[in-house]
Motif scaffolding. Sequence first.
Motif, PDB file in Angstrom:
ATOM      1  N   HIS A   1     -93.997 -42.345  54.678  1.00 41.55           N
ATOM      2  CA  HIS A   1     -93.899 -43.635  53.987  1.00 41.55           C
ATOM      3  C   HIS A   1     -93.947 -44.817  54.951  1.00 41.55           C
ATOM      4  N   ASP A   2     -94.058 -44.512  56.238  1.00 38.55           N
ATOM      5  CA  ASP A   2     -93.925 -45.603  57.208  1.00 38.55           C
ATOM      6  C   ASP A   2     -95.230 -45.884  57.964  1.00 38.55           C
TER       7      ASP A   2
ATOM      8  N   HIS B   1     -98.110 -47.263  56.405  1.00 47.14           N
ATOM      9  CA  HIS B   1     -98.928 -48.280  55.743  1.00 47.14           C
ATOM     10  C   HIS B   1     -98.015 -49.118  54.849  1.00 47.14           C
ATOM     11  N   PRO B   2     -98.269 -50.444  54.749  1.00 53.26           N
ATOM     12  CA  PRO B   2     -97.355 -51.297  53.969  1.00 53.26           C
ATOM     13  C   PRO B   2     -97.271 -50.936  52.488  1.00 53.26           C
ATOM     14  N   SER B   3     -98.351 -50.444  51.904  1.00 54.92           N
ATOM     15  CA  SER B   3     -98.292 -50.211  50.457  1.00 54.92           C
ATOM     16  C   SER B   3     -98.675 -48.792  50.053  1.00 54.92           C
ATOM     17  N   LYS B   4     -98.965 -47.933  51.030  1.00 49.96           N
ATOM     18  CA  LYS B   4     -99.386 -46.577  50.679  1.00 49.96           C
ATOM     19  C   LYS B   4     -98.475 -45.530  51.336  1.00 49.96           C
ATOM     20  N   SER B   5     -98.392 -44.392  50.691  1.00 50.87           N
ATOM     21  CA  SER B   5     -97.754 -43.241  51.328  1.00 50.87           C
ATOM     22  C   SER B   5     -98.839 -42.239  51.680  1.00 50.87           C
TER      23      SER B   5
END
Length: 482
Positions: free
Chosen positions: A142-143, A145-149
């Motif tokens: 989760h860390d 990309h700002p908006s993607k997992s």
Amino acid sequence: MTYVIEGRTGPWEVVIGLEVHAQVTSQAKLFSGAATEFGAAPNSQVSFVDAGFPGMLPVINQECVAQAVRTGLGLKAEIHLWSRFDRKNYFYADLPQGYQISQFAHPIVGTGTVEITLADGSTKQIDITRLHLEQDAGKSLHDQHPSKSFIDLNRSGVALMEIVSEPDMRSPEEAGAYLTKLRQILRYLGTCDGNMDEGSMRADVNVSVRKPGEGFRTRCEVKNVNSIRFVMQAVEAEARRQIEVWEEGGAVEQETRLFDTGRGVTRSMRSKEDAHDYRYFPDPDLPPLVLEADWVESLKASLPELPDERRARYVAMGLSPYDAHVLTLERETAAFFEAVAKGRDAKTVANWVTGDFFAALNRTGLGVEESPVSAAALGELLDLIADKTINGKIAKDVLAIMFETGERPGAIVDARGLRQVVDTGAIEAAIARVMEANADKVAEYRSGKDKLFGFFVGQVMKAMQGKGNPALVNEVLKQKLA
Ligand code: ADP
Ligand code: MG
């Protein structure tokens, strides 16, 4: 000594049971040939089976089964010759199959036991309920990309052993000691590397509290704790939370919680699923796992010596229980000790290894297997003391130089002229000089101040740059001072 936490309404006892997930040491996954190496590029170790492609069939990896059996034997547990794989169904983004292949009703290993040692030297048995084999899931990142997992499936399908204990532990210390011992056994067996910081061993910590003498109360499960210190902290934090709930007239609800390591508290993650939520059923792609008794016997016969046995053997060799404990904590340390002790006095070797050698090694920050001083080199140093080439005090200096330069002790002693002086003439000359320079003290000594003897020994040794043979110096000095 029982551990209790004082609440407003009096003392509370803590009850702990651990479910440990231990990644099996094996080249390939439980049901596929994909590699298991830690730290590989994301999704570079994924077969079609691990990615849950339709129509792909699992094939059991015999080495993973052998590792589970070895572990069961190391836990003195019963090995079930007949076991079965079940599907545990749940949805998760990093679980492409939509189920985990696990063993629910018929695990490969049944009840066993682990003996733990506590700080006061006492021991306690912690019973093992079962050990079963199952697949690990992938990993959600989760860390990145700002908006993607992102999903990494490298771990998907890796073999895990889930080792479940009985609720036998009663304090954070006991939980820590249990994990330490379990990890030690796994490492000795070579069935799991036990590296908690890499996630290859992690614990679900079940905690409840009760008034002394009561039956068990409801437990909560703190998921995926990844260090022994955090397990101990999580037990304490969760116990204190539950005590407060009970004391305020509430009731602890069975749930799954997470330990917030930064704040040192547990927080709710989800209410606890029951087994029926997972709709377990026998995996139709896999036949029951049937082991031959002879095969299990051959694994048993080839089991390495385990920590308890090795410790007992060291005590029988004349070591103190403490030294035996320290030297057997890691298999590499024990091997090092034994290499030095071969053909030498075990107790002397233990003193040197646990004393000056460990101290010097700690300063380098290296593990024993990377030590700049080999077992052979340390042995040579001890031989130089034994054959009276150098005395014990000089040997300590030589060891320090060995750590710095990597030179062999014989070379250091020759190059620096550190051989001990056994020539009585030279010793007598040094004594004469010291007595002349300290005529007043000689008079005091002769008038009955015996304590000054140590002072003279020190002065003579100093005059000889530490190289005097201590026994000879003592003997000659006694004669001269008399
Ligand atoms: P689940 O998969 O539902 O968590 P398991 O049987 O796999 O169930 O594991 C239950 C764990 O909880 C075991 O380690 C057991 O020792 C522990 N446990 C059971 N009852 C209690 C209790 N009252 N307090 C603390 N731990 C408990
Ligand atoms: Mg569980």
